[in-house]
Scaffold this motif. Structure first.
Motif, PDB file in Angstrom:
ATOM      1  N   ILE A  11     -37.567  -1.246 -26.321  1.00 11.46           N
ATOM      2  CA  ILE A  11     -38.284  -1.772 -25.152  1.00 11.46           C
ATOM      3  C   ILE A  11     -37.913  -3.226 -24.923  1.00 11.46           C
ATOM      4  N   ASP A  12     -37.883  -4.003 -25.991  1.00  4.41           N
ATOM      5  CA  ASP A  12     -37.529  -5.417 -25.863  1.00  4.41           C
ATOM      6  C   ASP A  12     -36.097  -5.579 -25.368  1.00  4.41           C
ATOM      7  N   LEU A  13     -35.198  -4.725 -25.874  1.00  2.00           N
ATOM      8  CA  LEU A  13     -33.798  -4.761 -25.441  1.00  2.00           C
ATOM      9  C   LEU A  13     -33.682  -4.473 -23.950  1.00  2.00           C
ATOM     10  N   LEU A  14     -34.326  -3.402 -23.482  1.00  2.02           N
ATOM     11  CA  LEU A  14     -34.256  -3.041 -22.063  1.00  2.02           C
ATOM     12  C   LEU A  14     -34.846  -4.130 -21.184  1.00  2.02           C
ATOM     13  N   ARG A  15     -35.947  -4.718 -21.635  1.00  4.68           N
ATOM     14  CA  ARG A  15     -36.598  -5.805 -20.897  1.00  4.68           C
ATOM     15  C   ARG A  15     -35.634  -6.976 -20.737  1.00  4.68           C
TER      16      ARG A  15
ATOM     17  N   HIS B 217     -45.577  -3.283 -20.745  1.00  5.89           N
ATOM     18  CA  HIS B 217     -44.522  -3.836 -21.603  1.00  5.89           C
ATOM     19  C   HIS B 217     -43.130  -3.662 -21.006  1.00  5.89           C
ATOM     20  N   ILE B 218     -42.989  -2.827 -19.965  1.00  5.09           N
ATOM     21  CA  ILE B 218     -41.641  -2.515 -19.475  1.00  5.09           C
ATOM     22  C   ILE B 218     -41.517  -2.525 -17.964  1.00  5.09           C
ATOM     23  N   ALA B 219     -42.620  -2.426 -17.222  1.00  8.34           N
ATOM     24  CA  ALA B 219     -42.503  -2.192 -15.776  1.00  8.34           C
ATOM     25  C   ALA B 219     -43.301  -3.182 -14.958  1.00  8.34           C
TER      26      ALA B 219
END
Length: 566
Positions: free
Chosen positions: A499-503, A525-527
């Motif tokens: 999640i942190d990577l995609l963010r 956390h992501i959107a």
């Protein structure tokens, strides 16, 4: 010291100083593990992938996976206060115990069910194999009895269904019915709700809780999800690289953890409020573990500067990606009914829905992997051809897809570098040297590093494989990244890292992201936007904070109510 539960009945099974080693090389993978299971109580065995929890759970059934061997300790199964060492029994006797006095529920229900057999016959077969009852009539009566015990119809019409005619949650409850059919004294449940949506997960957890309490069954619940532990367990044992590093009653471990590893696992659990940031820190055992990392102001994920521009463009009627009245049916079954969504450049939208809602079908239509839809998928103002084969190379490059399973999305015969290079070969325009440079750059982007280029998927952990799959999607610098349940097969610590990577990637590249999931707790956390899909229809769509803080549709409110909470 063994674990005592708050509702401890008599000991049903005791694992004492269990040691397991690899057959090749003799490296020990369990280092003297001990715990007790009590009648009517549930012990949660918690740890990240590779910690040894499944190895310990299978040892309770006297089973060791290929490449492992028992090197010390024992497993005592108690009856009328007398211990029977399961590991001292001949293999035929162990087999008779499995599914009889000790049962097992695997993670993936589809793997435990025969697709060619009706579900009633599969439960009946378990009863026959273990000699339950004195006649077939008695065994059939037990089938009709056990199905309602797991919350399913017990009538003959339902028993005649095949697994493919059931939802994922129904399949999992059939698996529990098979495990519970012979009225075992001990049940081992190995991640039985991983991959299930929150509503179905709540039903399965309630089923497990009711069965263990009502029938005095001792349960071992193997999981990485501490939020689920809070819902189902009486006691907790935390495993790290083959050792139990913390143990105690559920409230004690979850709310007053003593070991740093337990505290890090707890910080990896996503919270719906988004008050803490799940992120990454130094790995204890080679994988990234989660740690609270403050990011931005306020609880919601910040949009990138490109997303800010996209919001203004959306207000003016423009969008990078849009679906218009997208519909899809299989015969009389309507899968998607008039889907209209818009995604701006640099924006992340969570597409949320339970199993069977149509969210994966919608995402595959957008990517051109399913061409049977009606309506339009519009990219940068132009309608796309329905299938990838009919789309231009530039259109295929612009929308990239990351699949759910990190274990099946990479070709095991190709090196990681070869897999990542495939999209570059398909779009053309680069020579071998340029392709290798782009592959190395993509590996750097997902923080694997260039040393992974010649490794194969079998050498990588689940989290590393998912990073490689993301690198393959990024290598062509897409403007839209579709992530289809990319964290559902990962433990919470690795999920936090992904999640942190995609963010971070979204922020750095300005790409738009459609994040398809059933896990609503990840939303903040992501959107920045949240679209809720139910039975092929969008029932709610708006900024994340607005949807979560003031949901307008009863289905959204139901999803929020079923989230496991610490």
């Amino acid at each position: 010291m063994n674990i005592e539960t708050t509702t401890a009945g008599p000991i049903a099974l005791r694992v004492r100083d269990l040691r397991v080693a690899a057959t090749a090389g003799g490296k020990e993978v369990l280092h003297g593990v001990s715990f007790d299971l009590h009648a009517g109580a549930m012990l949660a065995l918690v740890g990240q992938s590779g910690s040894g929890k499944t190895t310990a759970g299978l040892a309770c059934l006297g089973h060791f996976r290929r490449g492992l061997r028992h090197t010390g300790g024992g497993v005592d199964l108690y009856q009328d206060g007398e211990p029977l060492d399961v590991l001292d029994l001949p293999e035929p006797d162990r087999r008779r115990l499995r599914g009889g006095r000790i049962s097992y529920v695997p993670q993936d229900p589809a793997l435990s069910l025969n697709p060619a057999m009706r579900v009633g016959d599969q439960i009946l077969e378990v009863l026959r194999v273990h000699g339950f009852g004195g006649s077939d009539a008695e065994r059939r009566a037990r089938v009709a009895e056990v199905l309602p015990e797991v919350g399913l119809p017990g009538d003959s019409e339902y028993q005649r269904r095949y697994p493919h005619q059931l939802s994922g949650g129904q399949q999992q409850r059939i698996g529990i019915a098979m495990a519970f059919a012979c009225r075992p004294s001990v049940m081992v449940l190995d991640e039985p709700t991983t991959g299930l949506d929150v509503t179905t997960q709540a039903l399965v957890l309630e089923t497990i809780h009711e069965l263990t309490r009502r029938h005095d069954v001792a349960g071992l619940y193997i999981t990485h999800d501490l939020a689920v532990v809070a819902e189902v367990a009486d006691a907790v044992a935390v495993m790290l690289t083959g050792d139990i590093v913390e143990r105690g009653d559920c409230p004690e471990v979850l709310y007053s953890p003593r070991h740093e590893y337990t505290r890090r696992l707890l910080r990896a659990v996503p919270d719906l409020e988004g008050e803490r940031r799940i992120g990454r820190t130094e790995a204890i055992t080679g994988e990234h573990l989660a740690e609270s990392v403050p990011r931005g102001s306020g609880p919601s994920v910040r949009a990138s500067p490109a997303a800010d521009r996209a919001e203004a463009a959306a207000e003016a009627g423009a969008a990078l990606l849009r679906t218009k009245d997208l519909r899809l049916s299989y015969g009389k079954a309507r899968i998607l009914e008039g889907i209209d969504i818009a995604l701006g450049a640099g924006e992340s939208m969570m597409l949320l829905g339970e199993s069977g809602s149509g969210k994966t079908t919608l995402s595959r239509c957008i990517a051109g992997l399913n061409s049977r839809y009606h309506g339009d998928v519009v990219l940068s103002g132009g309608a796309l051809a329905r299938g990838t084969r009919q789309r231009t190379a530039e259109e295929r490059r612009s929308i990239q897809y990351v699949f759910q399973s990190p274990f099946s999305s990479l070709n095991p015969r190709r090196t990681i570098g070869e897999s990542i290079e495939v999209p570059l070969r398909m779009t053309g325009g680069t020579d071998r040297r340029q392709r290798r440079a782009k592959v190395q750059e993509a590996l750097d982007q997902v923080e694997l590093g260039r040393s992974f280029i010649d490794r194969r998927p079998g050498d990588l952990s689940g989290g590393e494989r998912q990073r490689a799959a993301i690198a393959r999607a990024l290598v062509n610098a897409p403007s839209v990244l579709v992530c289809d349940e990319v964290t559902s097969a990962l433990d919470v610590s690795v999920q936090a890292a992904i999640i942190d990577l995609l963010r971070t990637l979204q922020w750095e590249t300005g790409m738009a992201m459609l994040f398809v999931t059933h896990n609503i707790a990840l939303a903040r956390h992501i959107a920045q936007r949240l679209a809720v899909l139910q039975s092929g229809r969008i029932v709610e769509n708006g900024p994340v904070d607005e949807v979560l803080d003031d949901p307008q549709h009863h289905y959204t409110r139901e999803l929020i109510a079923h989230i496991p909470r610490m």
